[in-house]
Design a protein around this motif. Structure first.
Motif, PDB file in Angstrom:
ATOM      1  N   ARG A   1       0.884  -1.375  -0.028  1.00  0.00           N
ATOM      2  CA  ARG A   1      -0.026   0.156   0.039  1.00  0.00           C
ATOM      3  C   ARG A   1       0.783   1.466  -0.103  1.00  0.00           C
ATOM      4  O   ARG A   1       0.638   2.379  -0.804  1.00  0.00           O
ATOM      5  CB  ARG A   1      -0.819  -0.047   1.109  1.00  0.00           C
ATOM      6  CG  ARG A   1      -1.726   1.369   1.572  1.00  0.00           C
ATOM      7  CD  ARG A   1      -2.639   1.356   2.396  1.00  0.00           C
ATOM      8  NE  ARG A   1      -2.135   1.059   3.733  1.00  0.00           N
ATOM      9  CZ  ARG A   1      -1.523   1.966   4.571  1.00  0.00           C
ATOM     10  NH1 ARG A   1      -1.561   3.345   3.949  1.00  0.00           N
ATOM     11  NH2 ARG A   1      -1.059   1.857   5.651  1.00  0.00           N
TER      12      ARG A   1
ATOM     13  N   THR B   1       2.310   1.719  -3.174  1.00  0.00           N
ATOM     14  CA  THR B   1       1.603   2.423  -4.453  1.00  0.00           C
ATOM     15  C   THR B   1       1.074   4.027  -3.899  1.00  0.00           C
ATOM     16  O   THR B   1       0.898   4.910  -5.031  1.00  0.00           O
ATOM     17  CB  THR B   1      -0.125   1.862  -4.006  1.00  0.00           C
ATOM     18  OG1 THR B   1       0.132   0.264  -4.373  1.00  0.00           O
ATOM     19  CG2 THR B   1      -1.057   2.228  -5.159  1.00  0.00           C
ATOM     20  N   GLU B   2       0.934   4.303  -2.651  1.00  0.00           N
ATOM     21  CA  GLU B   2       0.826   5.776  -2.360  1.00  0.00           C
ATOM     22  C   GLU B   2       2.076   6.523  -2.741  1.00  0.00           C
ATOM     23  O   GLU B   2       1.665   7.564  -3.478  1.00  0.00           O
ATOM     24  CB  GLU B   2       0.692   5.900  -0.758  1.00  0.00           C
ATOM     25  CG  GLU B   2      -0.766   5.354  -0.281  1.00  0.00           C
ATOM     26  CD  GLU B   2      -0.764   5.326   1.223  1.00  0.00           C
ATOM     27  OE1 GLU B   2       0.189   5.681   1.910  1.00  0.00           O
ATOM     28  OE2 GLU B   2      -1.636   4.716   1.784  1.00  0.00           O
TER      29      GLU B   2
ATOM     30  N   TRP C   1       7.738   0.881 -13.864  1.00  0.00           N
ATOM     31  CA  TRP C   1       6.959   2.248 -13.937  1.00  0.00           C
ATOM     32  C   TRP C   1       8.068   3.211 -14.070  1.00  0.00           C
ATOM     33  O   TRP C   1       7.767   4.186 -14.978  1.00  0.00           O
ATOM     34  CB  TRP C   1       6.705   2.085 -12.491  1.00  0.00           C
ATOM     35  CG  TRP C   1       6.296   3.851 -12.029  1.00  0.00           C
ATOM     36  CD1 TRP C   1       4.925   4.324 -12.298  1.00  0.00           C
ATOM     37  CD2 TRP C   1       7.159   4.814 -11.053  1.00  0.00           C
ATOM     38  NE1 TRP C   1       5.309   5.632 -11.818  1.00  0.00           N
ATOM     39  CE2 TRP C   1       6.374   5.932 -11.153  1.00  0.00           C
ATOM     40  CE3 TRP C   1       8.508   4.626 -10.627  1.00  0.00           C
ATOM     41  CZ2 TRP C   1       6.845   6.941 -10.259  1.00  0.00           C
ATOM     42  CZ3 TRP C   1       8.678   5.790  -9.892  1.00  0.00           C
ATOM     43  CH2 TRP C   1       8.008   6.964  -9.858  1.00  0.00           C
TER      44      TRP C   1
END
Length: 843
Positions: free
Chosen positions: A139, A142-143, A252
Motif C-alpha cells: 500500500r 502505491t501511495e 514504472w
C-alpha cells in the motif's frame, strides 16, 4: 494474551472443556490474522514477551529471535525512522492506543513499511506494549508511486531539463523501493544527440557503473516505433535481497523515463527546426520578398537582391512600387509583369505561380501567396527561383533521352521508336527493312583485364566505326553493355542486310590501341527481317537469337534469323532445366587427367574435369553445359559438386594406394565462384568431410578471374591461401595479363596454355617465348605445368626447356574413376617408354 506464551496447563488444575475450546479458537484466530500479534516491554531494549508466527513472514526473524534479543526490534528500525518511532513509543500514555507507520529492515536487507497498532497497559510487571503489526509495504509503495508519478509528470509537462528530471525520477524510485539504487541510462540514439547516465546522486560517467554492481531488476524503454531509448536498472547493496515488487517499480520508472526522453527529444527537434528555418531563409536559393497590404516592404533576403540586381538606394524608400519600377527594363514583357502584380495585390487571398523571362535569357519562376495572421490576409510573400539552368538542362535532357550516355549513338528508346515507325512505313510501301544486332566477342575479358575505363574507350571506338557504316536514313544505337543495333531501311532483300553486316565486321576488324594495348575487335551479328505481324520487340528478339548463333559458331561472323533458332533457344532452356536437375540429383560425374613430373615421370596430381551423361542426348560436351552453367548462374552449385567429389575420391586414393599418399587434386574455380561469399566455407567443408589436409587441394583460377570487378580478388585468394590450399593460374597466355603482374597475387603454380606448346612446332620464337615464361615463373618461385602435350616432339621440347610438369593427351586422356584408379594402382601398364623413362598413355 499473555497466557498464550504458556504451553502447559495453568496453575490451579486442569482446564475445563470450555476453557480449552476458547484457547483453541483463540489460537486459530491468531494464525489467520493478516498481522503479527506481539507483546513487549516498552523501550528500545524492552524484553519481548510474545510474538505470533506472522512476525517471521513480516520481518524474517522468528519470535524466539526477538524474545532472546531484546534490542533486535529497535535495531531493525529504518535509520531514518528510528528516533521518531522510539520517541512516539515513549510518549504513549498508560492504557492509551497509538497507530504509526514506519519502515523496518527485514532480515534479508529489504526495506518494508509496517503499521503498528499498539496499546500500552500498566500491569504488575510494569508498562507493557502490545498490539498488531501489519506489513503495509504494497500500500505504501502505491501511495508513494502515485505521489511521485504526479510530480514527475508535472516536471515533464513543464519542460524541466531532462537531466534534472531523470535524477528526480531515480530518487523517487529509490524512495519507493527503500533498498535499491536506481540508475537510468539514455542511449545516444534517442534523438538527443548524446547519451545520459543518471542516478539519485546526479549524472554518472560510464566508469561509475562499476561501483553499483550487477543489476537485479532491469526495464528497457523504447519509442512508439520500437526504437530503443534506454533502460532503468536497480542495484542492491551487498547481502540485500531484491524485492519482487521492484520489477514492477523498474517498469514504472522506465515508462516515465520514456515520456521524459521523448518530450526532451521533441523539444530538441523543435529547437533544431526553428534554427534550421532561420538558417534556411538566409541560405535558400530562392529570392524572398515580403510586403504588407499597403505596399510597404517588410522583409527580404540577400538572394532576392542578388537575383534582381537591385541597388541599395532603391530599398531605402521602403515602397514596393518604386522597387517594381526599377526592374521593368530587365524584362521581356514588363506590362504583363506589372499587370499580374497589381491583380494579386487587389485579391489578397489568391495564390499564384507564373514565369518571368528576362532580356538576357534568364528565366525566373514567381510564386506568391498571402501572409495571414489568424486567418486574415495582411500582406503578400513573393518567392523567385532562378530556372535558367533548369531550362538549359531540360533542353539537354530532351537530347539525352534519346542518346546513349557513353557513345554518340542513339539509345534503346529512340531505336525502338524508329523501328516501330519503319515497320509501319515498310508495310505501307511494301519495301524491306532489317535490324542488325551486334555483340562484341570476349568483351568481358577486355573489361575485366584492362579495366572499365579501357572497356568504355573500346565501346566508344566501336560506336565511331559503326557510324561510318550507316547510310543516311538508317539508325545506329547502343542497347547497353557491348550490344549495338543498326536499323537498315529500304532494302531490296536479305542479301543487302548481309552485305551491310559484313561491311560492319570489316570496319571493326582493324586493330585498335586501348590503354597501350593493341586489340583486334571481333563481333557477332544477328540479322532479322520482319515478317507479318511482328513488332519492334519481336525483331530485336530474333536478331538476338541470330547473334547468339553466330557467337556459338565461333564469333566474328553474321547470321540471319531462322525460325529454327527459336526452337534451339527453347532447347537450351530445356537443357538448363536438365542441368539443374542433374546437379540436384548428383548425375554429374568427374573424370581425372594425370599431371606428370617430367623428371621422374610419376603422377603427382590429378585434374578434376566434370562430365555429364545426359539420359536422352548422351555425353554432352563440357564446353556446352559449363558455358550454360555460367550463363544461368548454376556454376556455383556445379563447382561445389566437382569439389566434393574430387576431394572424396582423392582421400580414397590416398588411403588405398600407398604409393600415392602425397597425390594432389586440382579443381577449377570460376570467376563467379570467387565472388561467392560462401566459397571459403565450401572449401573447408569439402576438405573436412573428405578428411584431407588443405595441402592436398589445388584450386585453379583463370586470368579473367584476377580482374573480377565484383570482388576483391586478392582478399579472397589470401583467405583461400590461409586455409593451406595451393593456388594455380590456369590457361596462362589466353588473356591480357603478364607474368610480371602475378607477383601481386598469392599464387603457387602457373599452368601454361596449350597455345604456347603449339607455337613450338617449327617456330624459334615460340621456344624463346616459352623459355621466358618459365624463367620468370622460376624467379617468382612459381611451379609450372605445361598443358596440351599431344606428341613426343612437344614433350621432348618442353623437357629440354626445363619445364617440371606436364599434362596432355600424349601422357593421358581424362579417365573415369575406375580407369584412373587402375592407373594409379599399377593395374594399367604404361604404354611405352620415352627417353628412358615411362610415358603414361591412355588409348
Amino acid at each position: 494474551m499473555y497466557a498464550m506464551q504458556a504451553s502447559g496447563p495453568e496453575p490451579g488444575g486442569p482446564k475445563t472443556g470450555g476453557a480449552q475450546l476458547r484457547e483453541l479458537l483463540l489460537a486459530g484466530l491468531v494464525d489467520r490474522l493478516p498481522a503479527a500479534i506481539y507483546a513487549a516491554e516498552s523501550g528500545a531494549d524492552g524484553q519481548w514477551i510474545y510474538a505470533s508466527p506472522q512476525i517471521q513472514e513480516i520481518l524474517g526473524f522468528a519470535a524466539e529471535d526477538l524474545i532472546s534479543d531484546p534490542g533486535l526490534w529497535a535495531r531493525q528500525l529504518h535509520p531514518d525512522d528510528r528516533d521518531w518511532v522510539l520517541r512516539s513509543e515513549a510518549m504513549l500514555d498508560g492504557n492509551g492506543r497509538c497507530q504509526v507507520e514506519y519502515r523496518m529492515i527485514r532480515r534479508d536487507g529489504q526495506v518494508i513499511w509496517v503499521l503498528d497498532d499498539a496499546l500500552l497497559d500498566e500491569v504488575e510487571q510494569g508498562a507493557i506494549q502490545h498490539g498488531l503489526l501489519y506489513d503495509i509495504t504494497a500500500r505504501k509503495r502505491t501511495e508513494l508511486l502515485l505521489a511521485e508519478h504526479a510530480d514527475i509528470v508535472e516536471r515533464v509537462a513543464r519542460g524541466d531539463e531532462l537531466e534534472a528530471t531523470l535524477i528526480e525520477l531515480a530518487t523517487a524510485t529509490e524512495m519507493v523501493s527503500g533498498t535499491a539504487r536506481c540508475v537510468i541510462e539514455v542511449r545516444a540514439g534517442a534523438g538527443l544527440g548524446r547519451s545520459i547516465l543518471s542516478c539519485s546522486g546526479g549524472e554518472l560517467g560510464a566508469a561509475d557503473l562499476n561501483r553499483f554492481g550487477p543489476a537485479s531488476h532491469q526495464a528497457e524503454f523504447a519509442a512508439p516505433n520500437g526504437d530503443p531509448l534506454g533502460r532503468v536498472s536497480l542495484h542492491y547493496p551487498d547481502l540485500a535481497v531484491a524485492h519482487d515488487l521492484d520489477g514492477d517499480l523498474a517498469g514504472w520508472a522506465a515508462s516515465l523515463a520514456s515520456v521524459a526522453v521523448l518530450r526532451a527529444a521533441e523539444h530538441a527537434r523543435v529547437t533544431l527546426s526553428m534554427s534550421l528555418l532561420e538558417a534556411t531563409l538566409d541560405a535558400t536559393a530562392d529570392g524572398i520578398l515580403v510586403i504588407d497590404a499597403g505596399g510597404r516592404i517588410l522583409g527580404h533576403n540577400q538572394k532576392f537582391l542578388d537575383m534582381w540586381r537591385i541597388e541599395p538606394a532603391v530599398l531605402a524608400s521602403g515602397q514596393d512600387a518604386q522597387l517594381r519600377a526599377s526592374v521593368l527594363d530587365q524584362l521581356v514583357d514588363p506590362a504583363e509583369f506589372t499587370r499580374q502584380a497589381d491583380r494579386l495585390m487587389a485579391t489578397p487571398a489568391e495564390c499564384s505561380h507564373d514565369e518571368i523571362e528576362f532580356l538576357d535569357g534568364r528565366f525566373f519562376e514567381r510564386y506568391s501567396q498571402p501572409q495571414r495572421i489568424e486567418g486574415v490576409s495582411v500582406g503578400r510573400v513573393w518567392s523567385f527561383r532562378d530556372m535558367t539552368l533548369h531550362r538549359q538542362l531540360e533542353q539537354e535532357l530532351r537530347v539525352q533521352a534519346f542518346t546513349d550516355p557513353l557513345t554518340p549513338l542513339a539509345n534503346r528508346t529512340y531505336f525502338i521508336q524508329q523501328v516501330t515507325a519503319a515497320l509501319a512505313s515498310s508495310r505501307r510501301r511494301e519495301d524491306s527493312m532489317a535490324v542488325l544486332l551486334l555483340d562484341l566477342d570476349d568483351f568481358k575479358t577486355v573489361n575485366d583485364s584492362l579495366g572499365h575505363v579501357a572497356g568504355d574507350a573500346l565501346l566508344i571506338a566501336v560506336a565511331e566505326r559503326l557510324q561510318t557504316c550507316v547510310a543516311e536514313g538508317d539508325v545506329a544505337a547502343r542497347l547497353g553493355g557491348d550490344e549495338f543495333v543498326v536499323l537498315l531501311r529500304q532494302l531490296s532483300g536479305a542479301d543487302d542486310a548481309v552485305y551491310s553486316a559484313e561491311r560492319v565486321l570489316a570496319a571493326l576488324s582493324a586493330p585498335l590501341v586501348v590503354e597501350g594495348q593493341t586489340l583486334t575487335i571481333r563481333a557477332s551479328i544477328g540479322i532479322a527481317l520482319p515478317s507479318a505481324d511482328e513488332d519492334a520487340g519481336d525483331l530485336l528478339r530474333n536478331a538476338d537469337l541470330a547473334m547468339y548463333t553466330a557467337k556459338r559458331d565461333g564469333g566474328g561472323r553474321c547470321h540471319c534469323y531462322a525460325p529454327a533458332m527459336h526452337v534451339e533457344a527453347m532447347a537450351r532452356l530445356a537443357l538448363k532445366a536438365d542441368l539443374e536437375h542433374a546437379i540436384e540429383h548428383d548425375e554429374l560425374i568427374v573424370h581425372y587427367q594425370p599431371v606428370l613430373d617430367l623428371r621422374s615421370f610419376q603422377i603427382v596430381s590429378m585434374e578434376a574435369l566434370v562430365r555429364w551423361q545426359h539420359p536422352e542426348r548422351g555425353v554432352i560436351s563440357p564446353e556446352e553445359f559449363v558455358a550454360l552453367a555460367e550463363e544461368s548462374r548454376l556454376i556455383d552449385r556445379l563447382g561445389s559438386v566437382v569439389l566434393r567429389q574430387a576431394c572424396n575420391q582423392l582421400a580414397q586414393w590416398r588411403r588405398s594406394i600407398p604409393a600415392h599418399r602425397e597425390l594432389t587434386v586440382s579443381v577449377n574455380v570460376s570467376p563467379r565462384q570467387l565472388s561467392d561469399p560462401s566459397l571459403i566455407s565450401e572449401v573447408q567443408r569439402a576438405l573436412w568431410v573428405a578428411g584431407l589436409p588443405a595441402s592436398a587441394l589445388v584450386l585453379e583460377i583463370t586470368e579473367s578471374s584476377l580482374a573480377t570487378p565484383m570482388v576483391d580478388v586478392v582478399t579472397v585468394l589470401n583467405q583461400l591461401k590461409s586455409l593451406g590450399v595451393a593456388l594455380a593460374l590456369d590457361d596462362f597466355g589466353v588473356g591480357y595479363s603478364s607474368l610480371g603482374q602475378l607477383v601481386n597475387f598469392p599464387l603457387d603454380m602457373v599452368k601454361v596454355d596449350k597455345s604456347f606448346v603449339d607455337r613450338l612446332t617449327g617456330e624459334l620464337r615460340g621456344a624463346a617465348l616459352l623459355r621466358a615464361v618459365l624463367q620468370v615463373a622460376e624467379a617468382l618461385s612459381l611451379e609450372t605445368t605445361i598443358e596440351g602435350i599431344e606428341d613426343e616432339r612437344q614433350l621432348q621440347q618442353v623437357r629440354a626447356l626445363g619445364c617440371s610438369r606436364a599434362q596432355g593427351y600424349l601422357l593421358s586422356r581424362p579417365l573415369d574413376v575406375q580407369a584412373a584408379s587402375d592407373l594409379l594402382a599399377g593395374r594399367t601398364s604404361p604404354a611405352r617408354a620415352v627417353g628412358g623413362r615411362h610415358s603414361i598413355m591412355q588409348g
